[in-house]
Design a protein around this motif. Structure first.
Motif, PDB file in Angstrom:
ATOM      1  N   THR A  90      -2.682  -4.984  -7.250  1.00 26.09           N
ATOM      2  CA  THR A  90      -1.433  -5.609  -7.697  1.00 26.09           C
ATOM      3  C   THR A  90      -0.272  -5.247  -6.780  1.00 26.09           C
ATOM      4  O   THR A  90       0.609  -6.089  -6.542  1.00 26.09           O
ATOM      5  CB  THR A  90      -1.102  -5.231  -9.152  1.00 26.09           C
ATOM      6  OG1 THR A  90      -1.017  -3.812  -9.266  1.00 26.09           O
ATOM      7  CG2 THR A  90      -2.136  -5.766 -10.113  1.00 26.09           C
ATOM      8  N   HIS A  91      -0.265  -4.049  -6.230  1.00 20.98           N
ATOM      9  CA  HIS A  91       0.786  -3.680  -5.280  1.00 20.98           C
ATOM     10  C   HIS A  91       0.636  -4.452  -3.970  1.00 20.98           C
ATOM     11  O   HIS A  91       1.637  -4.862  -3.369  1.00 20.98           O
ATOM     12  CB  HIS A  91       0.774  -2.171  -5.027  1.00 20.98           C
ATOM     13  CG  HIS A  91       1.434  -1.395  -6.106  1.00 20.98           C
ATOM     14  ND1 HIS A  91       0.850  -1.189  -7.330  1.00 20.98           N
ATOM     15  CD2 HIS A  91       2.643  -0.781  -6.167  1.00 20.98           C
ATOM     16  CE1 HIS A  91       1.662  -0.478  -8.088  1.00 20.98           C
ATOM     17  NE2 HIS A  91       2.763  -0.223  -7.407  1.00 20.98           N
ATOM     18  N   LEU A  92      -0.594  -4.661  -3.535  1.00 23.05           N
ATOM     19  CA  LEU A  92      -0.815  -5.470  -2.331  1.00 23.05           C
ATOM     20  C   LEU A  92      -0.365  -6.914  -2.558  1.00 23.05           C
ATOM     21  O   LEU A  92       0.275  -7.518  -1.683  1.00 23.05           O
ATOM     22  CB  LEU A  92      -2.291  -5.429  -1.925  1.00 23.05           C
ATOM     23  CG  LEU A  92      -2.822  -4.091  -1.434  1.00 23.05           C
ATOM     24  CD1 LEU A  92      -4.329  -4.172  -1.211  1.00 23.05           C
ATOM     25  CD2 LEU A  92      -2.118  -3.642  -0.176  1.00 23.05           C
ATOM     26  N   VAL A  93      -0.689  -7.463  -3.714  1.00 25.06           N
ATOM     27  CA  VAL A  93      -0.268  -8.834  -4.042  1.00 25.06           C
ATOM     28  C   VAL A  93       1.252  -8.923  -4.071  1.00 25.06           C
ATOM     29  O   VAL A  93       1.839  -9.875  -3.548  1.00 25.06           O
ATOM     30  CB  VAL A  93      -0.886  -9.302  -5.382  1.00 25.06           C
ATOM     31  CG1 VAL A  93      -0.241 -10.578  -5.873  1.00 25.06           C
ATOM     32  CG2 VAL A  93      -2.379  -9.475  -5.233  1.00 25.06           C
ATOM     33  N   PHE A  94       1.908  -7.932  -4.673  1.00 25.11           N
ATOM     34  CA  PHE A  94       3.370  -7.917  -4.686  1.00 25.11           C
ATOM     35  C   PHE A  94       3.924  -7.926  -3.269  1.00 25.11           C
ATOM     36  O   PHE A  94       4.802  -8.718  -2.937  1.00 25.11           O
ATOM     37  CB  PHE A  94       3.908  -6.692  -5.443  1.00 25.11           C
ATOM     38  CG  PHE A  94       5.383  -6.483  -5.241  1.00 25.11           C
ATOM     39  CD1 PHE A  94       6.299  -7.255  -5.932  1.00 25.11           C
ATOM     40  CD2 PHE A  94       5.852  -5.527  -4.357  1.00 25.11           C
ATOM     41  CE1 PHE A  94       7.661  -7.088  -5.734  1.00 25.11           C
ATOM     42  CE2 PHE A  94       7.207  -5.349  -4.155  1.00 25.11           C
ATOM     43  CZ  PHE A  94       8.120  -6.121  -4.853  1.00 25.11           C
ATOM     44  N   GLY A  95       3.428  -7.032  -2.418  1.00 22.97           N
ATOM     45  CA  GLY A  95       3.938  -6.934  -1.056  1.00 22.97           C
ATOM     46  C   GLY A  95       3.729  -8.207  -0.252  1.00 22.97           C
ATOM     47  O   GLY A  95       4.638  -8.689   0.411  1.00 22.97           O
ATOM     48  N   VAL A  96       2.530  -8.763  -0.329  1.00 23.47           N
ATOM     49  CA  VAL A  96       2.235  -9.984   0.423  1.00 23.47           C
ATOM     50  C   VAL A  96       3.073 -11.154  -0.103  1.00 23.47           C
ATOM     51  O   VAL A  96       3.641 -11.923   0.672  1.00 23.47           O
ATOM     52  CB  VAL A  96       0.722 -10.308   0.377  1.00 23.47           C
ATOM     53  CG1 VAL A  96       0.434 -11.683   0.940  1.00 23.47           C
ATOM     54  CG2 VAL A  96      -0.064  -9.240   1.130  1.00 23.47           C
ATOM     55  N   THR A  97       3.178 -11.271  -1.413  1.00 23.01           N
ATOM     56  CA  THR A  97       3.966 -12.359  -1.997  1.00 23.01           C
ATOM     57  C   THR A  97       5.432 -12.251  -1.610  1.00 23.01           C
ATOM     58  O   THR A  97       6.057 -13.238  -1.203  1.00 23.01           O
ATOM     59  CB  THR A  97       3.821 -12.369  -3.533  1.00 23.01           C
ATOM     60  OG1 THR A  97       2.438 -12.494  -3.862  1.00 23.01           O
ATOM     61  CG2 THR A  97       4.596 -13.504  -4.157  1.00 23.01           C
ATOM     62  N   ALA A 110       0.832  -1.207   0.000  1.00 17.80           N
ATOM     63  CA  ALA A 110       0.000   0.000   0.000  1.00 17.80           C
ATOM     64  C   ALA A 110       0.869   1.262   0.000  1.00 17.80           C
ATOM     65  O   ALA A 110       0.575   2.227  -0.708  1.00 17.80           O
ATOM     66  CB  ALA A 110      -0.941   0.000   1.201  1.00 17.80           C
ATOM     67  N   ALA A 111       1.944   1.243   0.784  1.00 15.39           N
ATOM     68  CA  ALA A 111       2.861   2.387   0.808  1.00 15.39           C
ATOM     69  C   ALA A 111       3.531   2.572  -0.549  1.00 15.39           C
ATOM     70  O   ALA A 111       3.703   3.702  -1.023  1.00 15.39           O
ATOM     71  CB  ALA A 111       3.911   2.202   1.898  1.00 15.39           C
ATOM     72  N   LEU A 112       3.875   1.478  -1.179  1.00 12.92           N
ATOM     73  CA  LEU A 112       4.486   1.537  -2.507  1.00 12.92           C
ATOM     74  C   LEU A 112       3.498   2.100  -3.534  1.00 12.92           C
ATOM     75  O   LEU A 112       3.870   2.895  -4.392  1.00 12.92           O
ATOM     76  CB  LEU A 112       4.943   0.136  -2.910  1.00 12.92           C
ATOM     77  CG  LEU A 112       5.918   0.012  -4.052  1.00 12.92           C
ATOM     78  CD1 LEU A 112       7.179   0.813  -3.793  1.00 12.92           C
ATOM     79  CD2 LEU A 112       6.269  -1.455  -4.244  1.00 12.92           C
ATOM     80  N   TYR A 113       2.244   1.704  -3.424  1.00 16.24           N
ATOM     81  CA  TYR A 113       1.199   2.252  -4.304  1.00 16.24           C
ATOM     82  C   TYR A 113       1.092   3.766  -4.117  1.00 16.24           C
ATOM     83  O   TYR A 113       1.048   4.514  -5.094  1.00 16.24           O
ATOM     84  CB  TYR A 113      -0.137   1.579  -4.018  1.00 16.24           C
ATOM     85  CG  TYR A 113      -1.296   2.258  -4.709  1.00 16.24           C
ATOM     86  CD1 TYR A 113      -1.570   2.007  -6.049  1.00 16.24           C
ATOM     87  CD2 TYR A 113      -2.102   3.167  -4.040  1.00 16.24           C
ATOM     88  CE1 TYR A 113      -2.618   2.646  -6.698  1.00 16.24           C
ATOM     89  CE2 TYR A 113      -3.146   3.802  -4.673  1.00 16.24           C
ATOM     90  CZ  TYR A 113      -3.404   3.545  -6.002  1.00 16.24           C
ATOM     91  OH  TYR A 113      -4.435   4.184  -6.642  1.00 16.24           O
ATOM     92  N   LEU A 114       1.038   4.198  -2.873  1.00 22.08           N
ATOM     93  CA  LEU A 114       0.931   5.636  -2.609  1.00 22.08           C
ATOM     94  C   LEU A 114       2.138   6.389  -3.144  1.00 22.08           C
ATOM     95  O   LEU A 114       2.002   7.464  -3.735  1.00 22.08           O
ATOM     96  CB  LEU A 114       0.764   5.891  -1.110  1.00 22.08           C
ATOM     97  CG  LEU A 114      -0.566   5.459  -0.515  1.00 22.08           C
ATOM     98  CD1 LEU A 114      -0.542   5.602   0.999  1.00 22.08           C
ATOM     99  CD2 LEU A 114      -1.706   6.252  -1.122  1.00 22.08           C
ATOM    100  N   LEU A 115       3.325   5.825  -2.956  1.00 21.89           N
ATOM    101  CA  LEU A 115       4.530   6.456  -3.477  1.00 21.89           C
ATOM    102  C   LEU A 115       4.480   6.540  -5.003  1.00 21.89           C
ATOM    103  O   LEU A 115       4.732   7.603  -5.582  1.00 21.89           O
ATOM    104  CB  LEU A 115       5.768   5.669  -3.047  1.00 21.89           C
ATOM    105  CG  LEU A 115       7.087   6.120  -3.679  1.00 21.89           C
ATOM    106  CD1 LEU A 115       7.505   7.465  -3.129  1.00 21.89           C
ATOM    107  CD2 LEU A 115       8.158   5.083  -3.460  1.00 21.89           C
TER     108      LEU A 115
END
Length: 94
Positions: free
Chosen positions: A75-82, A47-52
């Motif tokens: 997709t950013h959440l999936v990336f982070g969790v994965t 989520a932080a990466l998405y906001l950035l």
């Protein structure tokens, strides 16, 4: 073809760099993590990466505004969790 190649290369390099950043954060702050904590940390990181990317970087890349939305957030959440779960699974345990 050259534009697609450069775009994919940049995307993969950024994915590797951000994966390493997440791993460094998890190593420093979550030494006793479990899959739930790792997933949560990854989701927050995503989520932080998405906001950035889609709110902070639009000053430099205004075309990112058009890509904002639930799909990009997901997709950013999936990336982070994965990435977080892979780190948790592959970490050395003593």
């Amino acid at each position: 073809m050259a534009v697609v190649t450069v775009a994919l290369l940049a995307h993969y390099v950024l994915g590797i760099v951000f994966g390493l950043v997440l791993a460094a954060i998890m190593a420093a702050f979550m030494p006793d993590s479990n899959p739930g904590k790792a997933s949560l940390a990854g989701a927050v990181f995503g989520a932080a990466l998405y906001l950035l990317n889609f709110h902070g970087m639009t000053r430099f890349f205004p075309w990112f505004i058009e890509a904002r939305g639930l799909e990009a957030l997901f997709t950013h959440l999936v990336f982070g969790v994965t990435a977080a779960l892979l780190y948790w699974k592959l970490q050395r345990r003593t």
